[in-house]
Design a protein around this motif. Structure first.
Motif, PDB file in Angstrom:
ATOM      1  N   LYS A  66       0.850  -1.112   0.045  1.00 20.43           N
ATOM      2  CA  LYS A  66      -0.012  -0.096  -0.037  1.00 20.43           C
ATOM      3  C   LYS A  66       1.032   1.217   0.018  1.00 20.43           C
ATOM      4  CE  LYS A  66      -3.767   2.382   2.638  1.00 20.43           C
ATOM      5  NZ  LYS A  66      -4.495   2.327   3.923  1.00 20.43           N
ATOM      6  N   VAL A  67       0.939   2.178  -0.978  1.00 22.79           N
ATOM      7  CA  VAL A  67       1.486   3.564  -0.979  1.00 22.79           C
ATOM      8  C   VAL A  67       0.747   4.586  -0.318  1.00 22.79           C
ATOM      9  CG1 VAL A  67       2.609   5.080  -2.660  1.00 22.79           C
ATOM     10  CG2 VAL A  67       2.856   2.548  -3.167  1.00 22.79           C
ATOM     11  N   VAL A  75       5.143   7.689  -7.234  1.00 21.07           N
ATOM     12  CA  VAL A  75       5.712   6.706  -7.859  1.00 21.07           C
ATOM     13  C   VAL A  75       5.312   6.639  -9.455  1.00 21.07           C
ATOM     14  CG1 VAL A  75       5.760   5.155  -5.593  1.00 21.07           C
ATOM     15  CG2 VAL A  75       3.625   5.322  -7.157  1.00 21.07           C
ATOM     16  N   SER A  76       5.760   5.632 -10.204  1.00 16.95           N
ATOM     17  CA  SER A  76       5.409   5.556 -11.337  1.00 16.95           C
ATOM     18  C   SER A  76       4.113   5.131 -11.772  1.00 16.95           C
ATOM     19  CB  SER A  76       6.265   4.287 -12.078  1.00 16.95           C
ATOM     20  OG  SER A  76       6.625   3.333 -11.430  1.00 16.95           O
ATOM     21  N   GLU A  77       3.658   5.414 -12.677  1.00 17.59           N
ATOM     22  CA  GLU A  77       1.992   5.135 -12.949  1.00 17.59           C
ATOM     23  C   GLU A  77       1.818   3.727 -13.198  1.00 17.59           C
ATOM     24  OE1 GLU A  77      -1.205   6.266 -16.389  1.00 17.59           O
ATOM     25  OE2 GLU A  77       0.706   7.444 -16.108  1.00 17.59           O
ATOM     26  N   ASN A  90      -5.759 -11.885  -6.309  1.00 17.34           N
ATOM     27  CA  ASN A  90      -6.784 -11.405  -5.438  1.00 17.34           C
ATOM     28  C   ASN A  90      -6.207 -10.359  -4.428  1.00 17.34           C
ATOM     29  OD1 ASN A  90      -8.782 -13.112  -6.137  1.00 17.34           O
ATOM     30  ND2 ASN A  90      -7.529 -14.856  -5.314  1.00 17.34           N
ATOM     31  N   LYS A  91      -5.506  -9.392  -5.015  1.00 19.79           N
ATOM     32  CA  LYS A  91      -4.958  -8.337  -4.410  1.00 19.79           C
ATOM     33  C   LYS A  91      -5.959  -6.889  -4.525  1.00 19.79           C
ATOM     34  CE  LYS A  91      -1.441 -10.930  -3.103  1.00 19.79           C
ATOM     35  NZ  LYS A  91      -1.455 -11.738  -1.900  1.00 19.79           N
ATOM     36  N   LEU A  92      -5.919  -5.994  -3.680  1.00 12.77           N
ATOM     37  CA  LEU A  92      -6.580  -4.872  -3.870  1.00 12.77           C
ATOM     38  C   LEU A  92      -5.957  -4.215  -4.919  1.00 12.77           C
ATOM     39  CD1 LEU A  92      -6.610  -3.436  -0.183  1.00 12.77           C
ATOM     40  CD2 LEU A  92      -8.416  -4.527  -1.397  1.00 12.77           C
ATOM     41  N   ILE A  93      -6.947  -3.676  -5.852  1.00 12.81           N
ATOM     42  CA  ILE A  93      -6.423  -2.718  -7.178  1.00 12.81           C
ATOM     43  C   ILE A  93      -5.645  -1.523  -6.911  1.00 12.81           C
ATOM     44  CG2 ILE A  93      -8.728  -1.775  -7.541  1.00 12.81           C
ATOM     45  CD1 ILE A  93      -6.571  -3.362 -10.249  1.00 12.81           C
ATOM     46  N   GLU A  94      -6.098  -1.078  -5.629  1.00 16.22           N
ATOM     47  CA  GLU A  94      -5.337   0.442  -5.277  1.00 16.22           C
ATOM     48  C   GLU A  94      -3.750   0.144  -4.614  1.00 16.22           C
ATOM     49  OE1 GLU A  94      -8.139  -0.929  -2.185  1.00 16.22           O
ATOM     50  OE2 GLU A  94      -8.397  -0.342  -4.033  1.00 16.22           O
ATOM     51  N   ASN A  95      -3.460  -1.073  -4.453  1.00 16.03           N
ATOM     52  CA  ASN A  95      -2.304  -1.575  -4.127  1.00 16.03           C
ATOM     53  C   ASN A  95      -1.234  -1.170  -5.169  1.00 16.03           C
ATOM     54  OD1 ASN A  95      -3.190  -1.714  -1.493  1.00 16.03           O
ATOM     55  ND2 ASN A  95      -2.740  -4.104  -1.288  1.00 16.03           N
ATOM     56  N   ARG A  96      -0.234  -1.418  -5.058  1.00 21.66           N
ATOM     57  CA  ARG A  96       0.801  -1.450  -6.010  1.00 21.66           C
ATOM     58  C   ARG A  96       1.871  -2.797  -5.888  1.00 21.66           C
ATOM     59  NH1 ARG A  96       1.732   3.188  -8.834  1.00 21.66           N
ATOM     60  NH2 ARG A  96       3.027   1.688 -10.029  1.00 21.66           N
ATOM     61  N   ASP A 106       9.391  11.236  -1.535  1.00 20.45           N
ATOM     62  CA  ASP A 106       9.074  10.606  -0.446  1.00 20.45           C
ATOM     63  C   ASP A 106       8.023  10.122  -0.259  1.00 20.45           C
ATOM     64  OD1 ASP A 106      11.516  11.960   0.247  1.00 20.45           O
ATOM     65  OD2 ASP A 106      10.653  13.564   1.461  1.00 20.45           O
ATOM     66  N   LEU A 107       7.699   8.938   0.326  1.00 25.82           N
ATOM     67  CA  LEU A 107       6.474   8.031   0.298  1.00 25.82           C
ATOM     68  C   LEU A 107       6.658   7.357   1.567  1.00 25.82           C
ATOM     69  CD1 LEU A 107       6.707   5.197  -0.670  1.00 25.82           C
ATOM     70  CD2 LEU A 107       6.525   6.544  -2.786  1.00 25.82           C
TER      71      LEU A 107
END
Length: 114
Positions: A66-67, A75-77, A90-96, A106-107
């Protein structure tokens, strides 16, 4: 003759701060890395645990994170390949996927496996 450095090379000379949170939201690490570098590669070189079943080619979804940032350009697109990998695993689409992320500012990142 005026030679200008391409924008990406300028970014690579800068450092960005990365804060890692565990699944409870507690800070477990903080480090600096070169802007523009691959997040997964740097985390592995640092010796931190991160999923790697596909060796960082973006197909297993094991390195999903999770960002957390207010900067949409930190972060890159995310591309369709990454979105599909997240969905198939089966991961959250908003994750990276850390293996497909290049960091530009910074993040904070959080993962369930830390």
């Amino acid at each position: 003759m005026n030679q200008q450095t391409p924008p990406l090379q300028n970014d690579l000379s800068n450092s960005v701060r990365i804060i890692l949170l565990n699944k409870s939201g507690h800070k477990i690490d903080e480090f600096f890395m070169r802007a523009g570098a691959n997040l997964w590669v740097f985390i592995r070189k640092r010796g931190l645990p991160i999923g790697a079943a596909c060796s960082g080619v973006g197909v297993c979804g094991a390195c999903n994170i999770k960002v957390i940032t207010n900067n949409p350009n930190a972060v890159s697109e995310q591309n369709d390949f990454e979105k599909n990998t997240l969905l198939k695993n089966n991961k959250l689409i908003e994750n990276r996927l850390a293996c497909l992320c290049r960091v530009f500012s910074d993040l904070t990142i959080q993962a369930d496996y830390w």
